[in-house]
Structures are given as C-alpha cells and as structure tokens.
Design a protein around this motif. Sequence first.
Motif, PDB file in Angstrom:
ATOM      1  N   UNK A  89       0.840  -1.204   0.000  1.00  0.00           N
ATOM      2  CA  UNK A  89       0.000   0.000   0.000  1.00  0.00           C
ATOM      3  C   UNK A  89       0.867   1.243   0.000  1.00  0.00           C
ATOM      4  N   UNK A  90       0.202   2.358  -0.235  1.00  0.00           N
ATOM      5  CA  UNK A  90       0.876   3.658  -0.230  1.00  0.00           C
ATOM      6  C   UNK A  90      -0.124   4.703   0.243  1.00  0.00           C
ATOM      7  N   UNK A  91       0.366   5.852   0.711  1.00  0.00           N
ATOM      8  CA  UNK A  91      -0.557   6.899   1.165  1.00  0.00           C
ATOM      9  C   UNK A  91      -1.458   7.368   0.024  1.00  0.00           C
ATOM     10  N   UNK A  92      -2.697   7.684   0.365  1.00  0.00           N
ATOM     11  CA  UNK A  92      -3.600   8.302  -0.602  1.00  0.00           C
ATOM     12  C   UNK A  92      -3.035   9.697  -0.888  1.00  0.00           C
ATOM     13  N   UNK A  93      -2.998  10.121  -2.156  1.00  0.00           N
ATOM     14  CA  UNK A  93      -2.484  11.469  -2.464  1.00  0.00           C
ATOM     15  C   UNK A  93      -3.209  12.537  -1.634  1.00  0.00           C
ATOM     16  N   UNK A  94      -2.438  13.501  -1.135  1.00  0.00           N
ATOM     17  CA  UNK A  94      -2.961  14.521  -0.217  1.00  0.00           C
ATOM     18  C   UNK A  94      -4.191  15.247  -0.751  1.00  0.00           C
ATOM     19  N   UNK A  95      -4.256  15.484  -2.065  1.00  0.00           N
ATOM     20  CA  UNK A  95      -5.398  16.215  -2.617  1.00  0.00           C
ATOM     21  C   UNK A  95      -6.682  15.398  -2.614  1.00  0.00           C
ATOM     22  N   UNK A  96      -6.590  14.094  -2.295  1.00  0.00           N
ATOM     23  CA  UNK A  96      -7.779  13.242  -2.226  1.00  0.00           C
ATOM     24  C   UNK A  96      -8.166  12.886  -0.791  1.00  0.00           C
ATOM     25  N   UNK A  97      -7.361  13.291   0.194  1.00  0.00           N
ATOM     26  CA  UNK A  97      -7.628  12.965   1.601  1.00  0.00           C
ATOM     27  C   UNK A  97      -8.525  14.023   2.217  1.00  0.00           C
ATOM     28  N   UNK A  98      -9.596  13.557   2.861  1.00  0.00           N
ATOM     29  CA  UNK A  98     -10.492  14.474   3.579  1.00  0.00           C
ATOM     30  C   UNK A  98     -10.303  14.373   5.087  1.00  0.00           C
ATOM     31  N   UNK A  99      -9.844  13.204   5.581  1.00  0.00           N
ATOM     32  CA  UNK A  99      -9.626  13.032   7.022  1.00  0.00           C
ATOM     33  C   UNK A  99      -8.690  11.842   7.248  1.00  0.00           C
ATOM     34  N   UNK A 100      -7.869  11.954   8.278  1.00  0.00           N
ATOM     35  CA  UNK A 100      -6.975  10.868   8.638  1.00  0.00           C
ATOM     36  C   UNK A 100      -5.779  10.785   7.703  1.00  0.00           C
ATOM     37  N   UNK A 101      -5.166   9.613   7.698  1.00  0.00           N
ATOM     38  CA  UNK A 101      -3.995   9.331   6.859  1.00  0.00           C
ATOM     39  C   UNK A 101      -4.189   7.999   6.141  1.00  0.00           C
ATOM     40  N   UNK A 102      -5.246   7.904   5.316  1.00  0.00           N
ATOM     41  CA  UNK A 102      -5.532   6.608   4.696  1.00  0.00           C
ATOM     42  C   UNK A 102      -4.459   6.177   3.709  1.00  0.00           C
ATOM     43  N   UNK A 103      -4.345   4.869   3.586  1.00  0.00           N
ATOM     44  CA  UNK A 103      -3.442   4.237   2.618  1.00  0.00           C
ATOM     45  C   UNK A 103      -4.284   3.294   1.772  1.00  0.00           C
ATOM     46  N   UNK A 104      -3.907   3.116   0.528  1.00  0.00           N
ATOM     47  CA  UNK A 104      -4.589   2.162  -0.339  1.00  0.00           C
ATOM     48  C   UNK A 104      -3.558   1.319  -1.073  1.00  0.00           C
ATOM     49  N   UNK A 105      -4.029   0.163  -1.498  1.00  0.00           N
ATOM     50  CA  UNK A 105      -3.188  -0.706  -2.300  1.00  0.00           C
ATOM     51  C   UNK A 105      -4.051  -1.733  -2.990  1.00  0.00           C
ATOM     52  N   UNK A 106      -3.471  -2.384  -3.978  1.00  0.00           N
ATOM     53  CA  UNK A 106      -4.221  -3.414  -4.681  1.00  0.00           C
ATOM     54  C   UNK A 106      -3.268  -4.500  -5.135  1.00  0.00           C
TER      55      UNK A 106
END
Length: 115
Positions: free
Chosen positions: A19-36
Amino acid sequence: MTRMDAGAAAVAASLEIPDEPVPADRVRAGSPRTGFLDLDETEGRAIGVWEHTPGVSTDVEADEVFVVVAGAGLIEFTRPALPPVELRPGVIVRLAAGMHTVWTVRETLRKVYIA
C-alpha cells in the motif's frame, strides 16, 4: 502473488497487499493508505483485491463490480448524487466510470473487484 494460476486458492482477507498513502489532494480526514493486488487480467477485464485503511478519501471511479470481504465503511456518491451505501462483508456494489465518490473507512476495508 500477481496472478493466480488455474486451480489456485487464496483467502482474500489474508493476502499481503502493498500500500501507499492516498495522495494529499484526495484525503479528507486521517492518513488513509490504499493498495491493490491484481489477480488476473484478460481481454480488458481485471480481477483483483483492493484495500483502504481507516480515513476518508475521494475518488473518480472506473467501471467495476466489487464485493466487500473485510472491514467497514461508507461510500457516498457525489456525482451523480445517489444514496450512500454502507460497506461491510458480503455487500456487492456496482460502480460506473466517472462516478465521484467519498470513501469513509472505519475499519480497514478490503474488496475483491472485477473492472
């Protein structure tokens, strides 16, 4: 695992997904990470497993059908405006290309998708 061989089996909730951090311009709250993890790709169709850690992020979707295998959250549709869907194991959702969504993840969410 990047592709499943015929006859192979895996437990979707147990696969290791980079996984990697969600790009900052798409984050509304927290520090989410996504991966596939892609499991198969044939004739323009992809099958895989996707994960989103707790937090809130936005996305613009591709054509996809998915089933939640672990976690909890909510997907809101901002364009087009549609009722939100509560996400929990067993829920199946159909997305269309171009939909704008907000993902609020309370417990790490994992889905198996066909896109």
